[in-house]
Design an enzyme around this catalytic site. Sequence first.
Site, mmCIF file in Angstrom:
data_model
loop_
_atom_site.group_PDB
_atom_site.id
_atom_site.type_symbol
_atom_site.label_atom_id
_atom_site.label_comp_id
_atom_site.label_asym_id
_atom_site.label_seq_id
_atom_site.Cartn_x
_atom_site.Cartn_y
_atom_site.Cartn_z
ATOM 1 N N ASN A 171 0.868 -1.180 0.000
ATOM 2 C CA ASN A 171 0.000 0.000 0.000
ATOM 3 C C ASN A 171 0.906 1.231 0.000
ATOM 4 O O ASN A 171 1.436 1.618 1.038
ATOM 5 C CB ASN A 171 -0.897 -0.029 1.252
ATOM 6 C CG ASN A 171 -1.742 1.220 1.391
ATOM 7 O OD1 ASN A 171 -1.861 2.011 0.443
ATOM 8 N ND2 ASN A 171 -2.337 1.414 2.559
ATOM 9 N N LYS B 9 0.109 4.225 -0.434
ATOM 10 C CA LYS B 9 -0.559 5.441 0.086
ATOM 11 C C LYS B 9 -0.280 6.611 -0.853
ATOM 12 O O LYS B 9 -0.272 6.413 -2.067
ATOM 13 C CB LYS B 9 -0.106 5.715 1.524
ATOM 14 C CG LYS B 9 -0.262 4.475 2.416
ATOM 15 C CD LYS B 9 -0.115 4.751 3.883
ATOM 16 C CE LYS B 9 -0.250 3.434 4.646
ATOM 17 N NZ LYS B 9 -0.279 3.615 6.087
ATOM 18 N N HIS C 203 -9.751 1.341 4.694
ATOM 19 C CA HIS C 203 -8.477 1.605 5.380
ATOM 20 C C HIS C 203 -8.707 2.637 6.483
ATOM 21 O O HIS C 203 -9.489 3.570 6.305
ATOM 22 C CB HIS C 203 -7.428 2.102 4.384
ATOM 23 C CG HIS C 203 -6.059 2.120 4.976
ATOM 24 N ND1 HIS C 203 -5.642 3.128 5.817
ATOM 25 C CD2 HIS C 203 -5.036 1.245 4.895
ATOM 26 C CE1 HIS C 203 -4.410 2.854 6.214
ATOM 27 N NE2 HIS C 203 -4.019 1.725 5.668
ATOM 28 N N GLU D 208 -7.093 5.101 7.410
ATOM 29 C CA GLU D 208 -6.863 6.500 7.018
ATOM 30 C C GLU D 208 -8.067 7.061 6.261
ATOM 31 O O GLU D 208 -8.376 8.251 6.364
ATOM 32 C CB GLU D 208 -5.566 6.600 6.187
ATOM 33 C CG GLU D 208 -4.340 6.441 7.085
ATOM 34 C CD GLU D 208 -3.144 5.786 6.428
ATOM 35 O OE1 GLU D 208 -3.053 5.755 5.192
ATOM 36 O OE2 GLU D 208 -2.271 5.270 7.170
ATOM 37 N N GLU E 262 -5.701 -4.507 10.738
ATOM 38 C CA GLU E 262 -4.700 -3.461 10.936
ATOM 39 C C GLU E 262 -5.038 -2.643 12.178
ATOM 40 O O GLU E 262 -5.846 -1.704 12.111
ATOM 41 C CB GLU E 262 -4.678 -2.522 9.723
ATOM 42 C CG GLU E 262 -4.240 -3.172 8.447
ATOM 43 C CD GLU E 262 -3.617 -2.153 7.508
ATOM 44 O OE1 GLU E 262 -2.444 -2.321 7.155
ATOM 45 O OE2 GLU E 262 -4.301 -1.184 7.136
ATOM 46 N N GLY F 100 2.137 2.751 10.828
ATOM 47 C CA GLY F 100 3.066 3.860 10.654
ATOM 48 C C GLY F 100 3.757 4.314 11.927
ATOM 49 O O GLY F 100 4.343 5.391 11.973
ATOM 50 N N SER G 30 3.121 -1.492 10.611
ATOM 51 C CA SER G 30 4.566 -1.484 10.875
ATOM 52 C C SER G 30 5.244 -2.826 10.567
ATOM 53 O O SER G 30 6.132 -3.259 11.306
ATOM 54 C CB SER G 30 4.849 -1.045 12.307
ATOM 55 O OG SER G 30 4.402 0.290 12.506
HETATM 56 P P1 PGA Z 1 2.557 0.730 7.710
HETATM 57 O O1 PGA Z 1 1.099 0.891 7.042
HETATM 58 O O2 PGA Z 1 3.131 -0.542 7.179
HETATM 59 O O3 PGA Z 1 3.326 1.937 7.239
HETATM 60 O O4 PGA Z 1 2.358 0.697 9.175
HETATM 61 C C1 PGA Z 1 0.260 -0.209 6.875
HETATM 62 C C2 PGA Z 1 -1.046 0.238 6.260
HETATM 63 O O5 PGA Z 1 -1.554 1.300 6.614
HETATM 64 O O6 PGA Z 1 -1.607 -0.458 5.399
#
Ligand code: PGA
Length: 245
Positions: A8, A10, A89, A91, A161, A167, A207
């Site tokens: 992903n 983003k 997601h 976000e 998640e 993140g 992460s």
């Molecule tokens: P990350 O994001 O690996 O940077 O923690 C995962 C995600 O949001 O899909």
Amino acid sequence: MKNLIVANWKLNPTTQKEAKSLFEKIKKGVSRIKNAEVIICPPFVYLPLFKGLTLGAQNCFFGEKGAFTGEISASILKDLKIEYVIIGHSERREYFGETDEVVNKKIKKVLQTGLKVIFCIGETAEERDAGKKTEVLERQLREGLKGITKEEIKKIVVAYEPVWAIGTGNNCSVDETMSSVLFIRKVISTIYNRGIADNTRILYGGSVKSDNSGSYIKNAGANGLLVGGASLNAEEFNKIVKSAE
Ligand code: PGA
């Protein structure tokens, strides 16, 4: 069932040049991988530039066409031969106000259009601290999957998640992930049945790095990974894919 590793990206990278270079490095790195499936989810505008790996979009609208300025439909993605769409997601939920109801509408539209869904769920730090993790996961699953048939659920991959792990560098422990994955399977089995629950792919995301990726597959019962930050570094991402073989 092959493990699924989803990149992903983003809102990254900023230029076509960087996007193409990252894609080509990943493609080269995973070319000999046989027992894991890799999906790259770049920003929409880069999708038509890439060939040779399975592609996914990071979002789409629940409507078909018309006066919806700024939106992208599942049909547009289908026409580009995109196979997967990430829906729900955290976000999108946090910054764009997507509710469980909106997530459900989007899932339905994507499936009706003939694409597959990567359906994200996960609790926030506050919800976890308040002892509400399972309640939140169950609500997100039940609301998101409302009206989805036994046939349709086969086209859905669930991504667990935990929001606090995304993140932050603070990845969820293998034990906690295992108990959440088991819980998610239990809820799916009560909505559908045991067979469907056993055959649904459940990914872990939050992460993920090459030094922790393998343990989620080997020891937490996850069928793959959703990788954000670490998918922007081809070398690191390719190591993650290798760990899932
Ligand atoms: P990350 O994001 O690996 O940077 O923690 C995962 C995600 O949001 O899909």
